[in-house]
Design a protein around this motif. Structure first.
Motif, PDB file in Angstrom:
ATOM      1  N   VAL A  81      -9.916   2.221 -61.548  1.00  0.00           N
ATOM      2  CA  VAL A  81      -9.790   2.588 -60.140  1.00  0.00           C
ATOM      3  C   VAL A  81      -9.737   1.324 -59.286  1.00  0.00           C
ATOM      4  N   THR A  82      -8.872   1.368 -58.289  1.00  0.00           N
ATOM      5  CA  THR A  82      -8.681   0.255 -57.368  1.00  0.00           C
ATOM      6  C   THR A  82      -8.525   0.822 -55.961  1.00  0.00           C
ATOM      7  N   GLY A  83      -8.394  -0.049 -54.991  1.00  0.00           N
ATOM      8  CA  GLY A  83      -8.031   0.346 -53.633  1.00  0.00           C
ATOM      9  C   GLY A  83      -8.834   1.486 -53.055  1.00  0.00           C
ATOM     10  N   THR A  84      -8.129   2.524 -52.599  1.00  0.00           N
ATOM     11  CA  THR A  84      -8.760   3.648 -51.896  1.00  0.00           C
ATOM     12  C   THR A  84      -9.749   4.405 -52.782  1.00  0.00           C
ATOM     13  N   VAL A  85      -9.417   4.545 -54.056  1.00  0.00           N
ATOM     14  CA  VAL A  85     -10.296   5.280 -54.972  1.00  0.00           C
ATOM     15  C   VAL A  85     -11.561   4.467 -55.240  1.00  0.00           C
ATOM     16  N   ALA A  86     -11.405   3.170 -55.480  1.00  0.00           N
ATOM     17  CA  ALA A  86     -12.563   2.304 -55.713  1.00  0.00           C
ATOM     18  C   ALA A  86     -13.457   2.249 -54.479  1.00  0.00           C
ATOM     19  N   ALA A  87     -12.851   2.216 -53.295  1.00  0.00           N
ATOM     20  CA  ALA A  87     -13.633   2.161 -52.050  1.00  0.00           C
ATOM     21  C   ALA A  87     -14.453   3.432 -51.870  1.00  0.00           C
ATOM     22  N   ARG A  88     -13.847   4.597 -52.106  1.00  0.00           N
ATOM     23  CA  ARG A  88     -14.569   5.862 -51.973  1.00  0.00           C
ATOM     24  C   ARG A  88     -15.693   5.941 -53.015  1.00  0.00           C
ATOM     25  N   ALA A  89     -15.391   5.508 -54.240  1.00  0.00           N
ATOM     26  CA  ALA A  89     -16.409   5.507 -55.296  1.00  0.00           C
ATOM     27  C   ALA A  89     -17.590   4.623 -54.903  1.00  0.00           C
ATOM     28  N   ALA A  90     -17.303   3.447 -54.366  1.00  0.00           N
ATOM     29  CA  ALA A  90     -18.368   2.531 -53.936  1.00  0.00           C
ATOM     30  C   ALA A  90     -19.192   3.155 -52.816  1.00  0.00           C
ATOM     31  N   ASP A  91     -18.522   3.818 -51.862  1.00  0.00           N
ATOM     32  CA  ASP A  91     -19.236   4.475 -50.761  1.00  0.00           C
ATOM     33  C   ASP A  91     -20.226   5.519 -51.272  1.00  0.00           C
ATOM     34  N   LEU A  92     -19.871   6.173 -52.372  1.00  0.00           N
ATOM     35  CA  LEU A  92     -20.723   7.219 -52.935  1.00  0.00           C
ATOM     36  C   LEU A  92     -21.723   6.677 -53.963  1.00  0.00           C
ATOM     37  N   GLY A  93     -21.623   5.398 -54.287  1.00  0.00           N
ATOM     38  CA  GLY A  93     -22.522   4.818 -55.280  1.00  0.00           C
ATOM     39  C   GLY A  93     -22.085   5.041 -56.716  1.00  0.00           C
ATOM     40  N   VAL A  94     -20.819   5.388 -56.915  1.00  0.00           N
ATOM     41  CA  VAL A  94     -20.313   5.617 -58.269  1.00  0.00           C
ATOM     42  C   VAL A  94     -20.154   4.271 -58.974  1.00  0.00           C
ATOM     43  N   GLU A  95     -20.711   4.180 -60.164  1.00  0.00           N
ATOM     44  CA  GLU A  95     -20.606   2.963 -60.970  1.00  0.00           C
ATOM     45  C   GLU A  95     -19.753   3.168 -62.212  1.00  0.00           C
ATOM     46  N   THR A  96     -19.679   4.405 -62.691  1.00  0.00           N
ATOM     47  CA  THR A  96     -18.963   4.710 -63.923  1.00  0.00           C
ATOM     48  C   THR A  96     -18.295   6.073 -63.811  1.00  0.00           C
ATOM     49  N   PHE A  97     -17.108   6.166 -64.387  1.00  0.00           N
ATOM     50  CA  PHE A  97     -16.429   7.455 -64.529  1.00  0.00           C
ATOM     51  C   PHE A  97     -16.356   7.787 -66.016  1.00  0.00           C
ATOM     52  N   HIS A  98     -16.609   9.043 -66.345  1.00  0.00           N
ATOM     53  CA  HIS A  98     -16.412   9.554 -67.698  1.00  0.00           C
ATOM     54  C   HIS A  98     -15.264  10.553 -67.605  1.00  0.00           C
ATOM     55  N   VAL A  99     -14.301  10.441 -68.498  1.00  0.00           N
ATOM     56  CA  VAL A  99     -13.129  11.318 -68.426  1.00  0.00           C
ATOM     57  C   VAL A  99     -12.821  11.910 -69.797  1.00  0.00           C
ATOM     58  N   SER A 100     -12.427  13.171 -69.785  1.00  0.00           N
ATOM     59  CA  SER A 100     -11.982  13.843 -70.995  1.00  0.00           C
ATOM     60  C   SER A 100     -10.660  14.532 -70.676  1.00  0.00           C
ATOM     61  N   LEU A 101      -9.669  14.351 -71.550  1.00  0.00           N
ATOM     62  CA  LEU A 101      -8.345  14.962 -71.384  1.00  0.00           C
ATOM     63  C   LEU A 101      -8.053  15.856 -72.576  1.00  0.00           C
ATOM     64  N   SER A 102      -7.261  16.901 -72.321  1.00  0.00           N
ATOM     65  CA  SER A 102      -6.813  17.751 -73.415  1.00  0.00           C
ATOM     66  C   SER A 102      -5.493  18.381 -73.022  1.00  0.00           C
ATOM     67  N   HIS A 103      -4.666  18.663 -74.015  1.00  0.00           N
ATOM     68  CA  HIS A 103      -3.478  19.485 -73.773  1.00  0.00           C
ATOM     69  C   HIS A 103      -3.197  20.301 -75.022  1.00  0.00           C
ATOM     70  N   ASP A 104      -3.098  21.608 -74.801  1.00  0.00           N
ATOM     71  CA  ASP A 104      -2.873  22.548 -75.897  1.00  0.00           C
ATOM     72  C   ASP A 104      -2.328  23.838 -75.303  1.00  0.00           C
ATOM     73  N   ALA A 105      -1.484  24.521 -76.053  1.00  0.00           N
ATOM     74  CA  ALA A 105      -0.942  25.829 -75.655  1.00  0.00           C
ATOM     75  C   ALA A 105      -0.310  25.789 -74.270  1.00  0.00           C
ATOM     76  N   GLY A 106       0.334  24.652 -73.947  1.00  0.00           N
ATOM     77  CA  GLY A 106       1.059  24.557 -72.690  1.00  0.00           C
ATOM     78  C   GLY A 106       0.222  24.209 -71.476  1.00  0.00           C
ATOM     79  N   ILE A 107      -1.052  23.951 -71.678  1.00  0.00           N
ATOM     80  CA  ILE A 107      -1.955  23.617 -70.569  1.00  0.00           C
ATOM     81  C   ILE A 107      -2.557  22.232 -70.809  1.00  0.00           C
ATOM     82  N   ALA A 108      -2.547  21.410 -69.771  1.00  0.00           N
ATOM     83  CA  ALA A 108      -3.238  20.116 -69.806  1.00  0.00           C
ATOM     84  C   ALA A 108      -4.473  20.245 -68.924  1.00  0.00           C
TER      85      ALA A 108
END
Length: 132
Positions: A81-108
Motif C-alpha cells: 500500500v502506498t499513497g492514499t491507501v497508506a495514509a488512511r491505514a496510518a490514520d487508523l493505526g493499521v500496521e499490517t494487512f492480512h489477505v486471502s484470495l480464492s477463485h473457484d466455480a466462476g467466483i473470485a
C-alpha cells in the motif's frame, strides 16, 4: 488488534467481460505488476482492493493504484500500500494487512484483515469530549 475487516466477491466472467468492454479499465484498476494476469486472478485482485477499502472504512478518495496485490515466493498473496491507501491505514493505526484470495466455480473472493497495535483516535483529538 483488529482495526478492520473487508470481504468482497466478484463474478469472474462478468468482470472479464467488463474489462473487454471498457478500454483502459485494466490500466485504471491495476498496477503494471498486476495487469498481465489471467481474468480469474485479476478478479481476485479487484476483490482484494475492494476488501482493503472496506477494511479501512470505505473512505472516498482511495486510488486503485495505491494498493497492489503481490504473490510471495511461497504463493501467498500480500499487499503493498502506498499513497492514499497508506495514509488512511496510518490514520487508523493499521500496521499490517492480512489477505486471502480464492477463485473457484466462476467466483473470485478476497478477505482482508487490517491489524494495528493502537486504537484509532485513542488520543481523543477531534472527537466529542476529547482533546482538540
Amino acid at each position: 488488534m483488529i482495526v478492520g475487516v473487508g470481504v468482497d466477491v466478484v463474478d469472474v466472467a462478468r468482470f472479464a467481460a467488463q474489462l473487454e468492454r471498457t478500454p483502459g479499465l485494466a490500466e485504471r484498476l491495476f498496477t503494471a505488476a498486476e495487469r498481465d494476469l489471467p481474468p480469474a486472478s485479476l478478479a481476485a485482485r479487484f476483490a482484494a482492493k475492494e476488501a482493503v477499502a472496506k477494511a479501512l472504512g470505505a473512505p472516498v478518495g482511495l486510488a486503485w493504484h495505491d494498493c497492489t496485490v503481490h504473490r510471495a515466493d511461497d504463493g501467498r498473496p500480500h499487499l503493498e500500500v502506498t499513497g492514499t491507501v497508506a495514509a488512511r491505514a496510518a490514520d487508523l493505526g493499521v500496521e499490517t494487512f492480512h489477505v486471502s484470495l480464492s477463485h473457484d466455480a466462476g467466483i473470485a473472493s478476497a478477505m482482508v484483515v487490517a491489524e494495528g497495535s493502537r486504537v484509532p483516535g485513542a488520543s481523543g483529538a477531534g472527537r466529542p469530549g476529547g482533546a482538540s
